[in-house]
Every structure is written in structure tokens, then in C-alpha cells.
Design an enzyme around this catalytic site. Structure first.
Site, PDB file in Angstrom:
ATOM      1  N   ASP A 176      11.795 -23.492  17.337  1.00 61.24           N
ATOM      2  CA  ASP A 176      12.729 -22.879  18.279  1.00 61.24           C
ATOM      3  C   ASP A 176      12.944 -23.762  19.505  1.00 61.24           C
ATOM      4  OD1 ASP A 176      14.188 -20.399  19.214  1.00 61.24           O
ATOM      5  OD2 ASP A 176      12.720 -20.588  20.819  1.00 61.24           O
TER       6      ASP A 176
ATOM      7  N   GLU B  21      16.014 -26.004  15.586  1.00 60.77           N
ATOM      8  CA  GLU B  21      17.119 -25.353  16.279  1.00 60.77           C
ATOM      9  C   GLU B  21      17.429 -26.236  17.483  1.00 60.77           C
ATOM     10  OE1 GLU B  21      18.439 -21.581  18.994  1.00 60.77           O
ATOM     11  OE2 GLU B  21      16.470 -22.502  19.090  1.00 60.77           O
TER      12      GLU B  21
END
Length: 637
Positions: free
Chosen positions: A290, A343
């Protein structure tokens, strides 16, 4: 010995006495003791011994699995801190914050066949279709007073994935976290699956069931930041141990969290150990990392004067970059077949390139540019789409610059953004047609796929982490049409190598028509690397049917219609091509051959190009009946 086999709480026998060995890194502490139920949570009752390495160790007889504990840390300034164990394998159900001793050797794995398959698969050439799930709000018991357990969720989610044809589950963070509203992205337990749904053994069983059913499990993993909660990593021994002391480097203004000090060897080893832990102990198939962009840039979300340049005066976080490279090299070396997915929302080059070529070494990168451009285009009224064709065609400039995954994730259906269905313009029929067209555009373009839960149901409302999905939509015709279409899309994606084997290879893509903005039509060919299989994909982004539409094709043959988003089984208008069309030796779009097809309104059609003996015989032309001489003159008047 792995770091997590040394640090933390480990049940063992010493001289025939059962107990638990404790070890915690707190180099600037004046003293450290274990507080627990057995000593009345009294600091100093069970003291640990320090060493020059900064690790405090000790053994408590009679302490064992299921017992709760924390560390009482006396800082050199005299402050007493009560901290949960950074290496705890289990934790109390929030809002309680104690660590729980656990033995991880209790589960007997039965997924050897899947692990062998994972190791031997080149996932860049294999179908990867990911269903993103927030376990706490996917489905809940009728009384709403508890969550479903890992065991209950395993069977239900596997059934769901099989129904729709998804190859992998991606779980939003299951590393223990205190605040439900963070969705797990503010972790306090980097080695503990959240107790909301059961024990560590229960989560092992969850993964095992998925693997036995042929479904991979990816977890969201957050090495970018951690929360400021007093019981966790923040100022762990009275000093900034895991985070930077300078808030210009150590504080994240967007999320009110703290940033790891990637320049500290012990911190890098902590994070690397966490990544390895989930793969080794829980057989996890991939880590979706993330907020990578926030790790790469020192000035991420900061104004001038609010950040510290690197030693060369630049904005790149050199320590974080080195950490990510080292992590990817180690994981790919030691766990072949395990995916690492970034990401990363900027144009940073080489995110999914090997480190020996200057890249960061990730397996895949989320294509956030595709997501933003595509949703912006689809939200426009079809009348105006002709002026914005470039929002769909621009991706062809860079679509093979990385190994991409095309995401329609949870971030696109929260915070007032609305559901995907409600983003679509037009009346009810057009909204559903547009949604099917969106999914066709996602699945037929090169790149691995990710779809957030609830989008397969075509929910009217955006995601709410405090409630389950709107399962009452099952059985409603338009919604069922989307569900059937998505299942057929996934099956087409998995069974036709042209749609997955060259997801990351420019040999597998040929533009046919990208410049017909006036009619908002696009067409391209997906191919295998040897061009033995070819799929023609054509899209009409307006509600106007396009009969007799000519498209040039590089392969002569019979074009069998294998998918049509406007078919009546999907609640469409059933504008189609009666099974397929034959190519003609008529040049078009730079090719010697062409086909004439019917493009349905707000629809996508896919044709499998059959050649050689696979071509069905052309139907004989109907013989026109000649008019017979009229005998009317001989009839009585």
C-alpha cells in the site's frame, strides 16, 4: 533463525518446565518487564535482562498459549510505557490492546499441490483476476452482532470466487489494527492476523481452504506508515525507535500517522521479517504493498519547507527505495511464484522492472492512470464522449512500460464517490449497459484484473465498512445480468490465452481503430505471442447501434462472436452478429482484410478469429425463386 522466531513470545520447555521465552528490542530503555494476568499487571514483577544488542530477554514459567501480556518499559527519562509486543502472533479483540501468546505450529497444511503450482507458474503469462475483499463488511450474520469467522468466510468466499471465475482473493489488511474506520491500513500488529474473525490457526485454515479450492490469497501490507496509538510502535522505548524523530520525515500529514525510518537497519529487518512471515507461516501468495508513492517521495503531500531533501538535494527517499529493492529481491529469490504488487500512483519509472535493470523489482504495478482516465470518460454523457476519446487511447502509449494490474478498487466507491453503477450516465438501462461496457473494457485490455467486492452485484450505494454488501440485489434482472456477464468475462479471460498470456507483452496487442472519435468506437486485437490465437475486441461507447461497421483485420478467416455485452442473457437489447462474420479481402485500417460487424449500443463484442480447418463452411446463398407465368388471364372474371 528468522527474526520472528527469536523476538516475541515463544512457548517452550526449560529443564522440564513449561513456560514462555520473551525477547523485545528496546535499546534505549532503562528497564523492561512483562506484565500479564499472572502478575496482576504489575511492572517489575517479571523483569527481562538487557544486552548490548538492545534486546531484553527472559523466561516466565507457567505462561503459555492464550495468556495475555504487554511490556512495561521504563524509559531513561523515567516514563513508564505499556506496549504491546511488536512481534506478537495474536492480539486481543479491539478495543482491547494486549498481546496474546500463541503457538503457530498447530495447523496441518494440506495445500502442497497449490504451493507446487504457484512455484511453477509464470503469473505474468497466467490469468490473474482478483476479487478485493474487506472481510468485516462482505457478509455478516443476520443478527449483525458479530462477524463471520475465518472458517465461515473461507467456504463462502471460495464459492463466490468460483461462481464468478476469480483466480485470487485480495484481503484488505488483516494485520491487527485498532480502529475499524482505518479499514486495516493503520496496523499495530505486523505479525498478527486480526482477532476479529478468529485465531491464527483459524486464519491458516482460511488460506488452506482457498488453496485447496484453487484460489490464491493476496493480502494488503502496509510498510509505509503506522498509527500513533500509545500501545503500539510510536516512541516504543521512550525514543523514536521505529519512526523518524524529525516530523518532516517521520510524520504523515494525510493520515496522522508515523513514517518508518527506512535508514535504520533494525527497522528494515523488522519490515522484511513481517513480509516473509506471512508467506512462510500463512502461505500467502502475494503482498499488495500500500501507498508506495508516499514511500518514494520525501515531499509526498508536503509543501516547500515541510520536508528534508536527500543527501543529493533531491526529493527521492533513497533509504525507502533501497528497502523496497532489497525486499523484492529477497522475496522473489526465496519464494518463487509469490507476487509483490505496488499501489504506486505516480509516473515513477521501473516499478515492476527487475532491480538489475534499475527497477524496484515488484511483480506488478496498479495502473492508476488507466483507472482515473477510464472512470472520468465513463462518467461523461455519451453525447460528449467523442471529444474525449484520448482518455481511452492514451494508455496505449505506456501500457507495456510496466507489468500492470487494472484496478477498480475500494478507493473508487467510498467518501461520496458513489458506486460504479451510479457513476454511469443515462437512464436505468443505459447505466447497466455502461457498467457492463466498463467491465468489458477492463477485462479485454492488457493487464491483470482487480475488482472490489460489491461491484459484481452492481450496487446502487457506495461501500460502507460498517454494513454488509447489498445481497438483496441478487435475483433482480438487471443486476443478475451484470453478474452473469462478469462471470462470462472471467471465464473468457481464463480460457483464451490471447487475453492473459500477453497481458505484459506488446506482441499480444494490435490497434485496429482508435481514431473514430466521431462515433466513439474503439477496436483492437488481443493475440498470443506466436499469433496462433487472435481475439478481435470492439467497443461502442454511445447508445446508438452501429450496423455494417467495417474493421480491418490482420488475419483472414471466420470471426466467431464469443461475447456480446448486449446479449439478452445480460439484459441487453440483443444486437449482435448471428454467431459470427466472415472476413473479406477488402483493405481497411491498414490491413488487407476486413470484417463488417454490428456494434450494439453501449456495448462490446469479442470475436475469436478462426483460421484454416476451423473455419465453418459458408452457408449457401439462397436461390431466388423465378416468377411463374401468371394464369390470371385465363381465370374466370
Amino acid at each position: 533463525m528468522a527474526l520472528y522466531d527469536h523476538l516475541g513470545a515463544h512457548p517452550e520447555d526449560r529443564d522440564g518446565v513449561a513456560g514462555t521465552r520473551f525477547a523485545v528490542w528496546a535499546p534505549n530503555a532503562e528497564s523492561v518487564s512483562v506484565i500479564c494476568d499472572g502478575n496482576g499487571w504489575n511492572p517489575g514483577s517479571d523483569e527481562l535482562w538487557g544486552s548490548s544488542s538492545g534486546v531484553w530477554e527472559g523466561f516466565i514459567p507457567g505462561f503459555g498459549p492464550g495468556d495475555r501480556y504487554k511490556y512495561a518499559i521504563r524509559s531513561r527519562s523515567g516514563e513508564l510505557l505499556e506496549k504491546s509486543d511488536p512481534f506478537a502472533f495474536y492480539a486481543q479483540h479491539p478495543p482491547h490492546t494486549a498481546s496474546v501468546c500463541w503457538n503457530l505450529s498447530g495447523h496441518r497444511w494440506e495445500d502442497a499441490a497449490w504451493i507446487d503450482h504457484r512455484r511453477d507458474t509464470d503469473w505474468l503469462k497466467a490469468p490473474v483476476s482478483v476479487y478485493e475483499v474487506h472481510l468485516g463488511s462482505w457478509k455478516r450474520p443476520k443478527d449483525g452482532r458479530r462477524y463471520f469467522s475465518y472458517a465461515e468466510l473461507a467456504e463462502a468466499l471460495c464459492n463466490h470466487c468460483e461462481q464468478y471465475g476469480f483466480t485470487h482473493l485480495e484481503l484488505m489488511p488483516i494485520t491487527e489494527f485498532p480502529f475499524d474506520g482505518s479499514w486495516g491500513y493503520q496496523a499495530t500488529g505486523y505479525f498478527a492476523p486480526t482477532s476479529r474473525f478468529g485465531t491464527p490457526d483459524d486464519f491458516m485454515a482460511f488460506v488452506d481452504v482457498c488453496h485447496q479450492r484453487g484460489i490464491g490469497v493476496i493480502i494488503d501490507w502496509v510498510p509505509a506508515h503506522f498509527p500513533t496509538d500509545a500501545h503500539s510502535l510510536a516512541r516504543f522505548d521512550g525514543t523514536c525507535l521505529y519512526e523518524h524523530a524529525d516530523p518532516r520525515q517521520g510524520y504523515h500529514p494525510d493520515w496522522n500517522t508515523l513514517i518508518f525510518n527506512y535508514g535504520r537497519d533494525e527497522v528494515r529487518r523488522f519490515l522484511t521479517a513481517s513480509a516473509r512471515f506471512w508467506i512462510e507461516k500463512y502461505h500467502i501468495d502475494g503482498l499488495r504493498v500500500d501507498a508506495v508513492a508516499s514511500m518514494l517521495y520525501l515531499d509526498y503531500s508536503r509543501k516547500a519547507g515541510e520536508w528534508v531533501p536527500n543527501k543529493y538535494g533531491g526529493r527521492e527517499n533513497l533509504e525507502a527505495i533501497d528497502f523496497l529493492k532489497e525486499l523484492n529481491v529477497e522475496l522473489h529469490r526465496d519464494f518463487p511464484g509469490v507476487l509483490t504488487i505496488a499501489e504506486e500512483s505516480t509516473s515513477w519509472g521501473g516499478v515492476s522492472h527487475p532491480t538489475y535493470n534499475g527497477g524496484l523489482g515488484f511483480s506488478l504495478k496498479w495502473d492508476m492512470g488507466w483507472m482515473n482516465d477510464t472512470l472520468r470518460y465513463f462518467e461523461r454523457e455519451p453525447l460528449y464522449r467523442s471529444y474525449h476519446q484520448g482518455e481511452l487511447t492514451f494508455r496505449s502509449v505506456y501500457q507495456f512500460s510496466e507489468n500492470y494490474m487494472l484496478p477498480l478498487s475500494h478507493d473508487e466507491v467510498v467518501h461520496g464517490k458513489g458506486s460504479l453503477l451510479n457513476k454511469m450516465p443515462g437512464d436505468v438501462w443505459q447505466k447497466f449497459a455502461n457498467l457492463r461496457l466498463l467491465y468489458a473494457h477492463q477485462w479485454l485490455n492488457p493487464g491483470k484484473k482487480l475488482l472490489f467486492m460489491g461491484c459484481e452485484l452492481a450496487q446502487w450505494t457506495e461501500w460502507n465498512h460498517d454494513a454488509q454488501l447489498d445481497w438483496a440485489l441478487e435475483g433482480q434482472p438487471y443486476h443478475d445480468g451484470v453478474r452473469r456477464f462478469l462471470g462470462d468475462l472471467n471465464r473468457l479471460y481464463k480460457t483464451h490465452a490471447a487475453l492473459h498470456a500477453t497481458d505484459c507483452d506488446p506482441k499480444g496487442y494490435v490497434w485496429i481503430s482508435g481514431d473514430d472519435a466521431a462515433r466513439s468506437v474503439l477496436a483492437f486485437m488481443r493475440r498470443t505471442a506466436d499469433h496462433s490465437r487472435n481475439l478481435l475486441c470492439a467497443f461502442n461507447f454511445t447508445p446508438v447501434p452501429r450496423p455494417n461497421y467495417h474493421l480491418g483485420v490482420p488475419v483472414a478467416g471466420y470471426y466467431k462472436e464469443v461475447l456480446n455485452s448486449d446479449a439478452d442473457i445480460y439484459e441487453g437489447g440483443n444486437v449482435g452478429n448471428q454467431g459470427g462474420v466472415y472476413s473479406e479481402e477488402i483493405p481497411s485500417h491498414g490491413h488487407k482484410h476486413s470484417v463488417e460487424i454490428s456494434l450494439p449500443p453501449l456495448g462490446a463484442v469479442v470475436f475469436d478469429a478462426l483460421t484454416g480447418q476451423a473455419i465453418p463452411p459458408r452457408p449457401a446463398k439462397a436461390i431466388e425463386a423465378k416468377a411463374l407465368p401468371s394464369n390470371d388471364s385465363k381465370r374466370p372474371r
